[in-house]
Write an enzyme that holds these catalytic residues in place. Structure first.
Site, PDB file in Angstrom:
ATOM      1  N   ASN A 281       0.819  -1.220   0.000  1.00 43.59           N
ATOM      2  CA  ASN A 281       0.000   0.000   0.000  1.00 43.59           C
ATOM      3  C   ASN A 281       0.848   1.262   0.000  1.00 43.59           C
ATOM      4  O   ASN A 281       0.382   2.323  -0.414  1.00 43.59           O
ATOM      5  CB  ASN A 281      -0.922   0.021   1.231  1.00 43.59           C
ATOM      6  CG  ASN A 281      -2.278  -0.601   0.950  1.00 43.59           C
ATOM      7  OD1 ASN A 281      -2.612  -0.916  -0.188  1.00 43.59           O
ATOM      8  ND2 ASN A 281      -3.065  -0.775   1.994  1.00 43.59           N
ATOM      9  N   THR A 282       2.082   1.152   0.484  1.00 46.02           N
ATOM     10  CA  THR A 282       2.960   2.331   0.525  1.00 46.02           C
ATOM     11  C   THR A 282       3.071   2.958  -0.863  1.00 46.02           C
ATOM     12  O   THR A 282       3.080   4.182  -1.000  1.00 46.02           O
ATOM     13  CB  THR A 282       4.366   1.960   1.044  1.00 46.02           C
ATOM     14  OG1 THR A 282       4.234   1.315   2.304  1.00 46.02           O
ATOM     15  CG2 THR A 282       5.243   3.192   1.199  1.00 46.02           C
TER      16      THR A 282
ATOM     17  N   GLY B  18       2.085  12.734   1.967  1.00 46.43           N
ATOM     18  CA  GLY B  18       3.354  13.059   2.606  1.00 46.43           C
ATOM     19  C   GLY B  18       3.606  12.208   3.831  1.00 46.43           C
ATOM     20  O   GLY B  18       2.874  11.276   4.130  1.00 46.43           O
TER      21      GLY B  18
ATOM     22  N   HIS C 183     -11.785   6.783   3.627  1.00 49.98           N
ATOM     23  CA  HIS C 183     -11.166   8.017   3.112  1.00 49.98           C
ATOM     24  C   HIS C 183     -12.223   8.790   2.332  1.00 49.98           C
ATOM     25  O   HIS C 183     -12.927   8.210   1.503  1.00 49.98           O
ATOM     26  CB  HIS C 183      -9.984   7.677   2.202  1.00 49.98           C
ATOM     27  CG  HIS C 183      -9.105   8.852   1.893  1.00 49.98           C
ATOM     28  ND1 HIS C 183      -9.505   9.879   1.078  1.00 49.98           N
ATOM     29  CD2 HIS C 183      -7.849   9.169   2.299  1.00 49.98           C
ATOM     30  CE1 HIS C 183      -8.530  10.775   0.992  1.00 49.98           C
ATOM     31  NE2 HIS C 183      -7.509  10.357   1.734  1.00 49.98           N
TER      32      HIS C 183
ATOM     33  N   ARG D 248     -10.683  12.844   8.563  1.00 45.72           N
ATOM     34  CA  ARG D 248     -11.255  12.008   7.501  1.00 45.72           C
ATOM     35  C   ARG D 248     -12.636  11.483   7.872  1.00 45.72           C
ATOM     36  O   ARG D 248     -13.513  11.362   7.027  1.00 45.72           O
ATOM     37  CB  ARG D 248     -10.302  10.843   7.204  1.00 45.72           C
ATOM     38  CG  ARG D 248      -9.041  11.323   6.545  1.00 45.72           C
ATOM     39  CD  ARG D 248      -8.033  10.235   6.331  1.00 45.72           C
ATOM     40  NE  ARG D 248      -6.952  10.728   5.487  1.00 45.72           N
ATOM     41  CZ  ARG D 248      -5.921  10.001   5.100  1.00 45.72           C
ATOM     42  NH1 ARG D 248      -5.836   8.738   5.460  1.00 45.72           N
ATOM     43  NH2 ARG D 248      -4.987  10.511   4.328  1.00 45.72           N
TER      44      ARG D 248
ATOM     45  N   HIS E 224     -10.100   2.716   3.314  1.00 43.78           N
ATOM     46  CA  HIS E 224      -8.736   3.177   3.039  1.00 43.78           C
ATOM     47  C   HIS E 224      -7.678   2.586   3.958  1.00 43.78           C
ATOM     48  O   HIS E 224      -6.574   2.291   3.533  1.00 43.78           O
ATOM     49  CB  HIS E 224      -8.702   4.701   3.135  1.00 43.78           C
ATOM     50  CG  HIS E 224      -7.372   5.306   2.832  1.00 43.78           C
ATOM     51  ND1 HIS E 224      -6.689   5.040   1.666  1.00 43.78           N
ATOM     52  CD2 HIS E 224      -6.582   6.147   3.545  1.00 43.78           C
ATOM     53  CE1 HIS E 224      -5.545   5.709   1.662  1.00 43.78           C
ATOM     54  NE2 HIS E 224      -5.451   6.368   2.800  1.00 43.78           N
TER      55      HIS E 224
ATOM     56  N   GLU F 197       0.899  -1.070   9.295  1.00 46.12           N
ATOM     57  CA  GLU F 197      -0.565  -1.188   9.351  1.00 46.12           C
ATOM     58  C   GLU F 197      -1.040  -2.506   9.935  1.00 46.12           C
ATOM     59  O   GLU F 197      -2.173  -2.608  10.399  1.00 46.12           O
ATOM     60  CB  GLU F 197      -1.161  -0.981   7.952  1.00 46.12           C
ATOM     61  CG  GLU F 197      -2.656  -0.731   7.965  1.00 46.12           C
ATOM     62  CD  GLU F 197      -3.251  -0.450   6.600  1.00 46.12           C
ATOM     63  OE1 GLU F 197      -4.492  -0.411   6.505  1.00 46.12           O
ATOM     64  OE2 GLU F 197      -2.494  -0.276   5.618  1.00 46.12           O
TER      65      GLU F 197
END
Length: 466
Positions: A55-56, A62, A255, A296, A399, A429
């Site tokens: 997922n990175t 940022g 998200h 979010r 998300h 995660e």
């Protein structure tokens, strides 16, 4: 300049034993591998997917950090206490506080560590729930995730660290004394046992697992996801197999700005940095309805509560110039163009007079630094006044999964009784607790580097002191 291509090792090169095995080749696993290797460990990274990065690779905004030298170079005087308090508030006060303290206190040094490895994040933007520009990104304003993964792989290639793709870990192995001391891995050459003194789970979340979403958040089972297809919670199942404790598994982040109607197979995350650079959200009437840089959770709920099949993100050329990922969104057909606001309104089917009035009011709020309508205080450095104008149709989508394996701030995994499972670590995660019930944008990339490094350091500390 030639595009960098990383070639993983072939299955026949997989050794029988290493000091440390790292499961997953996203930002966390690659950071941990590099840090552990530099501290003298012989490490291997095992990735089930064909592609590396997890997922990175999809992250676009940022990497948050406070009190960094980059911030000072931009004239931003920040403090760790504010970063801590704002993340705690954003997470509904449900964050693991010792983990959060370690995270905040080691954020600036993580930026410096990346720079020492030729991964320079020298530009800044802001994300929802933050009061200062903390989201560090490349000077080119390119999406941070791909840049980070490429930078780490360059270093890993230079150091000749073993990385294998198409290598699925199917089981954690324990010795008689309950210490995790290896894995069973499936490669194209068949199954193999690889032993080690430490195993790190850096395998990501479960945002792409219908099975686990249905189990923990059945209300979200019909939502699309921004995750890569491999984010199926494999590491959680491996951990449960050795009695690891899972926590906060119902905390799944939606998200607010994903493009879900482009095609059936791919949901595109529209990075928070677009709003951080000045974009606004409007409904079908062409009016704003929320502080676009609230957390979010708040923004997602506001879009859902419209009951209008999503909302529209509105921005101009000036904003586009400050967020390079928009070029990609446009390239794949997500961006609607308008030579002026009336033209844009026609092209997206909203009321032109309302849209023009909404933008005029927003530009006035930017000029006066006072958003009377919704109290927005960030992402107000530029108005929406430079043609052409653009819109992206957005919906909330699954998300990020905040819950996961219960770990200590040293990344050690706890069992169902709260005791450390010797030899087993988890970070990124796949772990739970850091973010509480809502993750702040920019904190996941920070988590991969901060806790990836921590895992590398702690494994080295344990192994070299044995």
């Amino acid at each position: 300049m030639a595009k960098f291509v990383f070639t993983p090792k072939t299955a026949d090169q997989l050794k029988d034993s290493y000091d440390a095995i790292i499961v997953g080749a996203g930002g966390t696993g690659l950071t941990a591998a590099l840090q552990a290797h530099e501290l003298g460990l012989n490490v291997v990274v095992l990735e089930k997917n064909e592609n590396l990065g997890g997922n990175t690779s999809r992250a676009s905004s940022g990497m948050n950090a406070s009190e960094s030298l980059v911030q000072l170079n931009h004239g931003i005087i920040d403090n760790n206490h504010s970063f801590y308090e704002e993340t705690l508030k954003g997470g509904g006060l449900l964050n693991d506080r010792p983990m959060l303290k370690y995270f905040v206190d080691h954020s600036a040094i993580a930026i410096s560590w990346l720079m020492e490895h030729e991964i320079d994040l020298t530009d800044l933007t802001i994300t929802g729930g933050m009061s200062k520009k903390r989201a560090h990104r490349p000077a080119s304003m390119a999406p941070v995730g791909g840049y980070l993964v490429t930078g780490l792989l360059k270093q890993i290639q230079k150091e000749d660290i073993d990385v294998f793709n198409n290598s699925r870990v199917t089981k954690l192995i324990k010795d008689d004394g309950k210490k995790v001391n290896g894995v069973e891995v499936e490669t194209k050459d068949g199954k193999k046992i690889v032993t080690a003194k430490a195993v790190l789970l850096a395998s990501g979340g479960f945002g792409a697992s219908k099975e686990l979403i249905k189990k923990y958040r059945p209300d979200l089972v019909d939502y699309k996801t921004t995750n890569q297809p491999g984010a199926t919670g494999d590491g959680l199942k491996l951990a449960e197999g050795v009695d690891a404790q899972l926590m906060q598994m119902n905390f799944v982040q939606v998200h607010p700005t994903a493009q879900t109607d482009h095609d059936h197979d791919h949901t595109y995350l529209i990075g928070e940095g677009v709003r951080g650079e000045g974009a606004i959200l409007v409904n079908k009437a062409g009016k704003r309805f929320v502080n676009e840089l609230d957390t979010r959770k708040v923004v997602s709920n506001a879009i859902t509560d419209l009951h209008e099949d999503g909302a529209y993100l509105i921005f101009d050329q000036g904003i586009r110039d400050h967020f390079k990922a928009i070029d990609f969104y446009d390239h794949v057909g997500l961006v609607v163009h308008g030579k002026d606001l009336a033209d844009l309104a026609k092209n997206i089917g909203v009321d032109a007079n309302n849209l023009e009035q909404t933008v005029a009011e927003w530009n006035s709020a930017v000029k006066n630094k006072d958003d009377i309508a919704f109290g927005r205080t960030t992402g107000m450095e530029r108005g929406i006044d430079e043609a052409p104008y653009y819109a992206i149709h957005v919906h909330p989508a699954i998300h990020y999964t905040m819950g996961g394996i219960h770990i200590t701030p040293e990344t050690e995994v706890l069992d169902s009784n709260g005791n450390v499972i010797e030899g087993l670590y988890a970070a990124g995660e796949v772990s739970g607790g850091l973010h509480g019930n809502n993750r702040i944008g920019g904190n996941s990339i920070a988590e991969t580097v901060i806790f990836g490094r921590q895992a590398g350091m702690q494994m080295a500390k344990k192994i070299t002191s044995c």
